[in-house]
Design a protein around this motif. Structure first.
Motif, PDB file in Angstrom:
ATOM      1  N   ILE A   1       6.707 -15.913 121.028  1.00 60.06           N
ATOM      2  CA  ILE A   1       5.634 -14.979 120.666  1.00 60.06           C
ATOM      3  C   ILE A   1       5.581 -14.814 119.156  1.00 60.06           C
ATOM      4  O   ILE A   1       6.579 -15.019 118.459  1.00 60.06           O
ATOM      5  N   PRO A   2       4.398 -14.444 118.609  1.00 61.20           N
ATOM      6  CA  PRO A   2       4.327 -14.115 117.171  1.00 61.20           C
ATOM      7  C   PRO A   2       5.150 -12.857 116.907  1.00 61.20           C
ATOM      8  O   PRO A   2       5.116 -11.906 117.686  1.00 61.20           O
ATOM      9  N   VAL A   3       5.901 -12.876 115.808  1.00 58.49           N
ATOM     10  CA  VAL A   3       6.708 -11.710 115.427  1.00 58.49           C
ATOM     11  C   VAL A   3       6.282 -11.290 114.028  1.00 58.49           C
ATOM     12  O   VAL A   3       6.507 -12.000 113.047  1.00 58.49           O
ATOM     13  N   SER A   4       5.656 -10.131 113.928  1.00 58.17           N
ATOM     14  CA  SER A   4       5.180  -9.649 112.630  1.00 58.17           C
ATOM     15  C   SER A   4       6.330  -9.043 111.841  1.00 58.17           C
ATOM     16  O   SER A   4       7.405  -8.777 112.384  1.00 58.17           O
ATOM     17  N   ASP A   5       6.081  -8.807 110.550  1.00 61.66           N
ATOM     18  CA  ASP A   5       7.104  -8.188 109.706  1.00 61.66           C
ATOM     19  C   ASP A   5       7.557  -6.846 110.274  1.00 61.66           C
ATOM     20  O   ASP A   5       8.731  -6.482 110.202  1.00 61.66           O
ATOM     21  N   GLY A   6       6.611  -6.114 110.850  1.00 63.17           N
ATOM     22  CA  GLY A   6       6.938  -4.793 111.366  1.00 63.17           C
ATOM     23  C   GLY A   6       7.843  -4.833 112.568  1.00 63.17           C
ATOM     24  O   GLY A   6       8.456  -3.813 112.933  1.00 63.17           O
ATOM     25  N   GLU A   7       7.923  -5.982 113.221  1.00 60.39           N
ATOM     26  CA  GLU A   7       8.772  -6.099 114.413  1.00 60.39           C
ATOM     27  C   GLU A   7      10.164  -6.639 114.086  1.00 60.39           C
ATOM     28  O   GLU A   7      10.989  -6.776 114.995  1.00 60.39           O
ATOM     29  N   LEU A   8      10.445  -6.938 112.833  1.00 64.82           N
ATOM     30  CA  LEU A   8      11.754  -7.471 112.465  1.00 64.82           C
ATOM     31  C   LEU A   8      12.781  -6.344 112.426  1.00 64.82           C
ATOM     32  O   LEU A   8      12.512  -5.267 111.900  1.00 64.82           O
ATOM     33  N   THR A   9      13.938  -6.616 112.980  1.00 62.61           N
ATOM     34  CA  THR A   9      15.035  -5.652 112.914  1.00 62.61           C
ATOM     35  C   THR A   9      15.720  -5.758 111.549  1.00 62.61           C
ATOM     36  O   THR A   9      15.465  -6.678 110.767  1.00 62.61           O
TER      37      THR A   9
END
Length: 907
Positions: free
Chosen positions: A609-617
């Motif tokens: 899936i696409p992972v945006s910057d906001g979803e990075l831990t």
């Protein structure tokens, strides 16, 4: 999605040859400006060329580990610049190696009971071409096994038609400019090869010899003088005895004559400042035809020049009959016997002195008087020296600038004619009328008397092999024709070579480039060290310490060889290796393979899936920042030819930061996360793996290409674009193979300093706990309980949020947070925290006590020995830095004693 299977065991034999063939077949080693390349338009738009010409190996044998190092270093930077987007060309080729190749053929003929004259020149050259083709094919196969990403469609040979034309044009041009001349001079002569040698083709080797003291009687009978020489057999060619004009002992002797013993020939005593008053007797025999310094003295004083040698190194008719036909060493013994018997020999002193040897066959080189062709070097050297002073060329490392300057400022004319058959025939013809014709085309008649070609005799000599290779950077691109390649790729960018004899080739290439193109042939000159054995000895057949790169590739694979050599190649240092050294590179390739296999194995049942910057831990942000830091270090290092710095950076990043920290920590997501978190985590893992493979590719191209081919690349790229913050940059179009994929860029926007600071504290805590466990001798598999005291408001607050990660990576059963040190615990201090291993019922306290008491006794014993040492004469006699090191050692031991004592007290 299905799991992607990599073979369980890393086995480079399964894919290296296959991958190399595919690279070549698809034309990926050609520059982007050639043909129908998928990224051609974007690459060419940058209009940045990166061109390298390979130092051509001799077609006389197989590649050795020195070639392995040299080729590896070129391949690393060429692959890097190709991925960076530069229009990259690496030109391969081989050298016809005149003397060396002729020696190979003559040795084969000798076994047949023949010599070259039995075949004649034409048949001998045909035989030599057969050997050349055979060795050339072997060298090409070896270069392909090494993984050299050269453009085979542009391969050249120093004796091919195009280079032969360039050689001839240069010879004639130099002659027309007054820079090429023929004259009788004292040259370096190899009796075994039967040819002249240039100064830099002579290896000076310390050899056991003697200084022989001989008496010469005054012609008037008034007494005798004493001279000393290392070569008494040459005194038949003496034409003077010299003394220093300022030597008060001999001023009254200048002008007198002495008589050469055994032949009763009178020669004068002369005064010349060349003579060292302090050396020997201060009187030097002058033999102009057999010593370079004596040659210069002879010219200054117009002395007779008497050649005593035949071309095969035997004494000729200018010596008494009994010595004729003898080799010098044989004659030396007889001359000493005769001088002794006649009362002219005083004594001999054993000594070690430097003696010139042929760089090919190791025969002792003789100074020899003959007619040879020379290049007048001083005018060329002046231009080359100015090019360096103007910054047109840059040496890596800079220390080689001094060598370059010294050689240019003290340069001597270059003897370029060789008395062999294999090589470029000198384009000079001699007419019976005395006319010399130097021409680009074979002359049809004599321009002076009109005699036809049948009356003209071409010079039988050939040109020094280096005369073709000094044109290598521009002749390989089509010069003297103004070809498209010459316009686009010249000057070349970089030359990568070793510091031994080939260094003089570098200097000559600069001179030739400036003289015939008006431009320096390259800008960057990286001079690397030599490959030596673990004892620091140069590898050689005689020592039996050589390592065949193909044997290493057979055992470990090409990538293991390439990475190991790059990792060990520090600027200005030699590379010390043995066969086991390459285990390091093999283990690293195994690590890359196994980590990739684990990640691809986790794809089972997952959706990318696409992972945006906001979803990075925070963990993701940390590894991206570390990847960018590695990328920056690698780019900077490779731009400056600091191979070991670049290799160390990718090693440290992938093994420790990516595998040991990030991949291990992500196991929490697969263990505890929901389906979306698992999809998110595997998507990020694949993104980072893909970028990591691009970072690693210049050093380990085969294994990274094989893994890259297994990646679901379309999904990775598509998701990256869709994610926005992780979108692919506009000029990073992907090809179907990693070798032409873009090199990663540093993305500063991915770095969060707060995240980095917090994660650094987390790592510090885990390392400290691991270290404390190790110090206590606790089995790594045993899970202990710890307590942590966190300074409020510090970055160590992250520990409260990452308890599961701490437990996983530090091997813990339980973590509790406390306000002060718990009783019955031993601790460690870090940035904003104190961590304590709890000495509860889970710990075998008696075993631990014994462990600490044993360590304490050893520490106390060490401290006593060091204190005794510092109270003795050691302090008075040892260097200050050594004494200080012992004092520092004592302080560290005392701190350990204090710590161990506190541990025991807690128990």
């Amino acid at each position: 999605m299905k799991a992607i299977e990599l073979e369980k065991a890393y086995n480079p034999k399964e894919f290296e040859d296959r991958i190399y063939s595919e690279w070549v077949e698809k034309g990926y080693f050609k520059p982007y400006s050639d043909g129908d390349n998928p990224v051609r338009a974007l690459r060419e738009a940058k209009n940045i060329n990166y061109t390298v010409v390979i130092p051509p190996p001799n077609v006389t044998g197989v590649l050795h580990m020195g070639h392995g190092l040299n080729n590896t270093l070129q391949d690393v930077v060429v692959r890097y610049h190709r991925m960076k987007g530069d229009n990259t060309l690496w030109i391969p080729g081989t050298d016809h190696a005149g003397i060396a190749t002729q020696n190979v053929v003559e040795r084969a003929l000798k076994k047949e009971g023949k010599g070259r004259n039995d075949l004649g020149r034409e048949k001998f050259i045909e035989r030599t071409w057969e050997v050349t083709h055979e060795h050339h094919d072997t060298i090409v196969r070896q270069q392909k096994k090494l993984g050299n990403s050269v453009d085979w469609s542009r391969e050249r040979f120093t004796y091919d038609e195009g280079l032969s034309k360039a050689v001839r044009d240069v010879f004639v041009t130099l002659y027309e400019r007054g820079l090429m001349y023929k004259g009788q001079y004292l040259v370096n002569w190899c009796p075994r090869c039967g040819t002249a040698l240039a100064d830099d083709e002579v290896d000076h080797i310390d050899t056991q010899g003697a200084m022989y003291h001989i008496y010469y009687d005054f012609a008037d009978g008034s007494g005798r003088i004493e001279v000393a020489t290392t070569r008494p057999e040459t005194f038949f060619g003496d034409t003077a005895v010299a003394v220093n004009p300022d030597d008060e002992r001999y001023k009254n002797l200048v002008g007198k004559k002495v008589v050469l013993p055994l032949i009763n020939k009178e020669i004068p005593i002369i005064a010349d400042s060349y003579v060292d008053k302090e050396f020997g007797t201060g009187m030097v025999k002058i033999t102009p035809a057999h010593d370079p310094n004596d040659w210069e003295v002879g010219k200054r004083h117009n002395l007779e020049i008497i050649n005593l040698l035949n071309p095969d190194g035997t004494l000729n008719d200018n010596v008494p009959e009994k010595y004729r036909g003898m080799k010098c060493e044989q004659a030396r013994k007889l001359v000493i016997e005769d001088l002794t018997e006649a009362g002219f020999f005083k004594n001999e002193e054993k000594m070690t002195h430097s003696v010139g040897h042929c760089y090919r066959c190791k025969t002792v080189v003789e100074p020899y008087l003959s007619y040879q062709w020379f290049v007048r070097m001083k005018p060329l050297a002046e231009k080359a020296l100015k090019a360096w002073q103007d910054g047109d060329i840059v040496f890596y490392p800079r220390k080689w600038e001094n060598t370059y300057r010294h050689w240019m400022e003290n340069i001597r004319d270059w003897c370029v004619s060789r008395q062999i058959w294999w090589g470029h025939r000198i384009p000079a013809w001699y007419c019976e009328c005395g006319e010399t014709i130097v021409s680009r085309e074979d002359p049809k008649c004599c321009p002076k008397c009109g005699a036809d070609a049948s009356k003209l005799r071409q010079d039988s000599d050939v040109l020094d092999t280096w005369f073709s290779s000094w044109l290598w950077p521009f002749s390989t691109l089509g010069w003297p024709e103004n070809t498209a390649d010459l316009q686009k790729f010249y000057p070349t960018t970089a030359l990568v070579t070793a510091y031994d004899i080939i260094f003089f080739w570098v200097s000559r290439m600069i001179m030739a480039g400036l003289e015939f193109t008006g431009k320096s042939p390259f800008h960057d000159i990286y001079i690397h060290g030599l490959v030596r054995d673990k004892q620091g000895r140069k590898m050689s057949k005689s020592l039996g310490n050589g390592i065949d790169p193909l044997e290493i590739i057979e055992q470990y694979g090409s990538d293991a060889l390439k990475f190991t050599l790059s990792f060990l190649c520090a600027q200005g240092q030699d590379v010390l290796i043995d066969n086991k050294t390459f285990e390091m590179g093999s283990k690293f390739c195994n690590k890359v393979w196994n980590a990739s296999r684990y990640i691809l194995g986790n794809l089972e049942g997952r959706n990318l899936i696409p992972v945006s910057d906001g979803e990075l831990t925070e963990l993701d942000k940390w590894i991206y920042a570390e990847l960018d830091a590695c990328c920056r270090t690698e780019r900077d290092a490779l731009e400056g030819y600091r191979y070991n710095d670049a290799a160390s950076a990718v090693y440290e990043f992938f093994w420790y930061k990516f595998c040991d920290w990030y991949v291990e920590a992500t196991k929490l997501s697969f263990r505890n996360g929901d389906e979306h978190e698992k999809d998110r985590q595997v998507s990020v893992l694949l993104n980072i793996l893909e970028e990591s493979l691009r970072l690693l590719h210049p050093f380990i191209p085969f294994v990274t290409e094989e893994i890259y081919s297994k990646l679901p690349l379309a999904e990775i790229v598509g998701n990256r674009k869709a994610a926005g913050g992780q979108k692919i940059l506009a000029d990073e179009l992907y090809s179907d193979m990693l070798t032409t994929a873009p090199f990663p860029r540093v993305r500063d926007e991915r770095r969060d300093e707060k995240v980095m600071s917090r994660f650094n504290v987390l790592q510090e805590l885990i390392r400290n706990v691991r270290g404390l466990r190790n110090e206590c001798g606790i089995d790594p598999a045993f899970k202990v309980n710890i307590a942590i005291h966190v300074v409020p408001g510090s970055d160590a607050e992250v520990c409260r949020e990452k308890v599961d990660m701490i437990k996983l990576l530090a091997g813990l059963s339980n973590v509790e947070f406390v306000g002060e040190k718990p009783s019955s615990s031993i601790g460690t201090v870090g940035t904003g925290f104190e961590a304590f291993i709890l000495l509860d019922d889970s710990i075998d306290k008696e075993t631990l006590r014994k462990h600490f008491e044993k360590d304490l006794m050893k520490a106390q014993s060490d401290a006593q020995r060091t204190e005794a040492k510092l109270c003795g004469k050691f302090v008075e006699h040892a260097p200050a830095e050594v004494v200080q090191a012992e004092r520092d050692k004592l302080e560290e031991t005392k701190r350990r004693i204090e710590k161990l004592s506190s541990y025991i007290k807690e128990l």
